[in-house]
Scaffold this motif. Structure first.
Motif, PDB file in Angstrom:
ATOM      1  N   UNK A  28       0.855  -1.142   0.097  1.00 21.46           N
ATOM      2  CA  UNK A  28       0.033  -0.028  -0.037  1.00 21.46           C
ATOM      3  C   UNK A  28       1.077   1.338  -0.017  1.00 21.46           C
ATOM      4  N   UNK A  29       2.086   1.196   0.282  1.00 20.64           N
ATOM      5  CA  UNK A  29       3.005   2.536   0.702  1.00 20.64           C
ATOM      6  C   UNK A  29       3.881   2.535  -0.183  1.00 20.64           C
ATOM      7  N   UNK A  30       4.159   1.611  -1.090  1.00 18.22           N
ATOM      8  CA  UNK A  30       5.066   1.487  -2.106  1.00 18.22           C
ATOM      9  C   UNK A  30       4.814   2.554  -3.387  1.00 18.22           C
ATOM     10  N   UNK A  31       5.892   3.426  -3.500  1.00 20.97           N
ATOM     11  CA  UNK A  31       5.959   4.172  -4.619  1.00 20.97           C
ATOM     12  C   UNK A  31       7.016   4.171  -5.383  1.00 20.97           C
ATOM     13  N   UNK A  32       6.934   3.766  -6.713  1.00 22.15           N
ATOM     14  CA  UNK A  32       8.108   3.156  -7.510  1.00 22.15           C
ATOM     15  C   UNK A  32       8.820   4.462  -7.706  1.00 22.15           C
ATOM     16  N   UNK A  33      10.076   4.257  -8.211  1.00 19.71           N
ATOM     17  CA  UNK A  33      11.109   5.577  -8.319  1.00 19.71           C
ATOM     18  C   UNK A  33      10.772   6.084  -9.474  1.00 19.71           C
ATOM     19  N   UNK A  34      10.669   7.349  -9.579  1.00 17.74           N
ATOM     20  CA  UNK A  34      10.210   8.246 -10.582  1.00 17.74           C
ATOM     21  C   UNK A  34      11.337   8.962 -11.269  1.00 17.74           C
ATOM     22  N   UNK A  35      11.636   8.980 -12.432  1.00 17.33           N
ATOM     23  CA  UNK A  35      12.865   9.651 -13.241  1.00 17.33           C
ATOM     24  C   UNK A  35      12.162  10.845 -13.777  1.00 17.33           C
ATOM     25  N   UNK A  36      13.070  11.747 -13.801  1.00 16.65           N
ATOM     26  CA  UNK A  36      12.600  13.314 -14.374  1.00 16.65           C
ATOM     27  C   UNK A  36      13.534  13.674 -15.575  1.00 16.65           C
ATOM     28  N   UNK A  37      13.021  13.715 -16.854  1.00 13.23           N
ATOM     29  CA  UNK A  37      13.728  14.056 -17.649  1.00 13.23           C
ATOM     30  C   UNK A  37      13.379  15.551 -18.326  1.00 13.23           C
ATOM     31  N   UNK A  38      14.357  16.468 -18.357  1.00 11.88           N
ATOM     32  CA  UNK A  38      14.131  17.820 -18.866  1.00 11.88           C
ATOM     33  C   UNK A  38      14.901  18.079 -20.181  1.00 11.88           C
ATOM     34  N   UNK A  43      17.678  14.051 -15.240  1.00 13.71           N
ATOM     35  CA  UNK A  43      17.846  15.039 -13.921  1.00 13.71           C
ATOM     36  C   UNK A  43      18.030  14.307 -12.749  1.00 13.71           C
ATOM     37  N   UNK A  44      19.168  14.414 -12.183  1.00 14.27           N
ATOM     38  CA  UNK A  44      19.603  13.748 -10.919  1.00 14.27           C
ATOM     39  C   UNK A  44      19.368  14.716  -9.627  1.00 14.27           C
ATOM     40  N   UNK A  45      18.783  14.014  -8.653  1.00 20.16           N
ATOM     41  CA  UNK A  45      18.320  14.759  -7.547  1.00 20.16           C
ATOM     42  C   UNK A  45      18.895  14.073  -6.343  1.00 20.16           C
ATOM     43  N   UNK A  46      19.145  15.126  -5.339  1.00 17.70           N
ATOM     44  CA  UNK A  46      19.637  14.663  -4.087  1.00 17.70           C
ATOM     45  C   UNK A  46      18.482  14.102  -3.206  1.00 17.70           C
ATOM     46  N   UNK A  47      17.096  14.523  -3.645  1.00 17.59           N
ATOM     47  CA  UNK A  47      16.223  13.856  -2.737  1.00 17.59           C
ATOM     48  C   UNK A  47      15.138  13.554  -3.786  1.00 17.59           C
ATOM     49  N   UNK A  48      14.813  12.300  -4.011  1.00 13.32           N
ATOM     50  CA  UNK A  48      13.946  11.535  -5.067  1.00 13.32           C
ATOM     51  C   UNK A  48      12.749  12.148  -5.147  1.00 13.32           C
ATOM     52  N   UNK A  49      12.218  12.154  -6.531  1.00 12.91           N
ATOM     53  CA  UNK A  49      10.678  12.632  -6.757  1.00 12.91           C
ATOM     54  C   UNK A  49       9.851  11.243  -6.367  1.00 12.91           C
ATOM     55  N   UNK A  50       8.745  11.499  -6.087  1.00 12.72           N
ATOM     56  CA  UNK A  50       7.773  10.343  -5.661  1.00 12.72           C
ATOM     57  C   UNK A  50       6.404  10.596  -5.958  1.00 12.72           C
ATOM     58  N   UNK A  51       5.429   9.917  -6.166  1.00 15.35           N
ATOM     59  CA  UNK A  51       3.851   9.903  -6.016  1.00 15.35           C
ATOM     60  C   UNK A  51       3.391  10.113  -4.980  1.00 15.35           C
ATOM     61  N   UNK A  52       2.572  10.965  -4.825  1.00 22.11           N
ATOM     62  CA  UNK A  52       1.898  11.245  -3.523  1.00 22.11           C
ATOM     63  C   UNK A  52       0.553  10.375  -3.345  1.00 22.11           C
ATOM     64  N   UNK A  53      -0.148  10.788  -2.287  1.00 24.68           N
ATOM     65  CA  UNK A  53      -1.392  10.008  -1.958  1.00 24.68           C
ATOM     66  C   UNK A  53      -2.424  10.358  -2.969  1.00 24.68           C
ATOM     67  N   UNK A  54      -2.294  11.608  -3.693  1.00 24.34           N
ATOM     68  CA  UNK A  54      -3.208  11.978  -4.660  1.00 24.34           C
ATOM     69  C   UNK A  54      -2.767  11.602  -5.965  1.00 24.34           C
ATOM     70  N   UNK A  55      -1.773  10.614  -5.981  1.00 20.97           N
ATOM     71  CA  UNK A  55      -1.458  10.086  -7.417  1.00 20.97           C
ATOM     72  C   UNK A  55      -0.678  11.138  -8.461  1.00 20.97           C
TER      73      UNK A  55
END
Length: 158
Positions: A28-38, A43-55
């Motif tokens: 239920x609490x699993x959020x897959x690793x999200x990548x972002x391309x600009x 883009x490499x982050x020091x804090x990873x993007x994620x999908x929140x409870x609102x999808x």
């Protein structure tokens, strides 16, 4: 003998229940690793993007905004981030669903937050406010941000 058998059965049942409930909680609490391309750059982050409870995909605001050439400032006292790009000024406050674009307020369907000492904002709203297209690659969990208006748009969860 009967008491040992009963104790063994109770122990097995309890172990089975805790194993299954732990697996359900993890999924239920699993959020897959999200990548972002600009502009086709990962883009490499020091804090990873994620999908929140609102999808919705939340990203550390500074990395993507600066990759697009925008200037980002942080007002600690008011917990507000300002993004400036050419003639566009965007203001977001932590914990608020409001996004101000050149003084005009719009409602987002999720809030800006602080996590891991970073300001996370909804990728779609900020990117589109900077006149970018956002597409979503569901297979690889990649959000693609591009200023080119010819990019094919797809249904996205960001």
């Amino acid at each position: 003998m009967k008491r040992i058998l009963n104790l063994t059965i109770v122990t097995i049942v309890l172990l089975a229940c805790t194993s299954f409930s732990g697996a359900a909680y993890a999924s239920e609490n699993y959020s897959p690793a999200v990548k972002v391309w600009v502009e086709n750059n990962d883009i490499q982050f020091d804090a990873k993007p994620f999908i929140d409870e609102n999808d919705r995909t939340l990203i550390p605001v500074r990395f993507v905004s600066e990759a697009l050439g925008a200037e980002v400032t942080w007002d600690q006292d008011n917990e507000e981030v300002t993004i400036k790009d050419n003639d566009t000024i965007i203001n977001l406050s932590i914990g608020s669903n409001d996004i101000f674009i050149n003084g005009e307020v719009e409602k987002m369907d999720t809030k800006a937050i602080i996590k891991e000492d970073r300001t996370f904002v909804p990728l779609r709203f900020v990117s589109e406010a900077l006149d970018c297209n956002v597409t979503w690659d569901q297979e690889f969990y990649i959000a693609k941000i591009n200023r080119d208006t010819e990019v094919e748009e797809t249904e996205i969860a960001t």
